[in-house]
Design a protein around this motif. Sequence first.
Motif, PDB file in Angstrom:
ATOM      1  N   TYR A  47       0.860  -1.190   0.000  1.00 37.03           N
ATOM      2  CA  TYR A  47       0.000   0.000   0.000  1.00 37.03           C
ATOM      3  C   TYR A  47       0.891   1.233   0.000  1.00 37.03           C
ATOM      4  CZ  TYR A  47      -3.530   3.384   1.474  1.00 37.03           C
ATOM      5  OH  TYR A  47      -4.367   4.468   1.553  1.00 37.03           O
ATOM      6  N   ASN A  48       0.905   1.923  -1.119  1.00 37.95           N
ATOM      7  CA  ASN A  48       1.770   3.103  -1.281  1.00 37.95           C
ATOM      8  C   ASN A  48       3.204   2.804  -0.850  1.00 37.95           C
ATOM      9  OD1 ASN A  48      -0.283   4.673  -2.350  1.00 37.95           O
ATOM     10  ND2 ASN A  48      -0.904   5.455  -0.368  1.00 37.95           N
ATOM     11  N   GLU A  94      -1.680  -4.929  -4.523  1.00 39.19           N
ATOM     12  CA  GLU A  94      -1.031  -3.624  -4.399  1.00 39.19           C
ATOM     13  C   GLU A  94      -2.049  -2.527  -4.651  1.00 39.19           C
ATOM     14  OE1 GLU A  94       2.752  -1.083  -6.179  1.00 39.19           O
ATOM     15  OE2 GLU A  94       2.233  -2.999  -7.102  1.00 39.19           O
ATOM     16  N   ARG A 123      -1.928   1.833  -4.990  1.00 31.67           N
ATOM     17  CA  ARG A 123      -1.227   3.128  -4.954  1.00 31.67           C
ATOM     18  C   ARG A 123      -2.297   4.187  -5.132  1.00 31.67           C
ATOM     19  NH1 ARG A 123       2.210   2.288  -9.842  1.00 31.67           N
ATOM     20  NH2 ARG A 123       0.854   0.516 -10.111  1.00 31.67           N
TER      21      ARG A 123
END
Length: 163
Positions: A53-54, A137, A139
């Motif tokens: 996450y980010n 994931e 972003r």
Amino acid sequence: RTPTRPDGERRGNQQEGVMSVEENKALIRRLEVALNSAQVDAGLDLFAEEILYNGQRIDRQALVQVRAPLWVAVPDVRWTIETLVAEGDEVATLWTVHGTHQEDFDHPALGRAPASGKPIHYAYMVIHRIVDGQIVEARDVSDRLTLLGQLGVIRLPGVGTES
């Protein structure tokens, strides 16, 4: 040549776990339904046990902690997909997030504000990467400045001043 991520993980469609672009978009549409269920933990099954996450590895419970302050302060929060674009194993989504600030907002990093009864409306963009039918994931970028102004955490000219 397949690019790699900063953590060394390969990027792009890999033979195992490859889903079609339409299947990936359908998964994000299921996420929209979950986000609109008014349950802060809804849709966690759409995410892998651990995601990037980010750029940081977090688990599903950390996602709940990220969501919780908004869900508490804006219990009628609604997520609307405005644009959904997919290529390979990635899906980019532009969301509109809206609701009513009905309870106190309390976020350890973003600040606090008492309930105002006023509407919130802001843009949220995220790119999800999907492998084996799960989000591995995320972003994201959101218009937090507008959100924080509407919640009353910060004062911005012309934001959050509507009656």
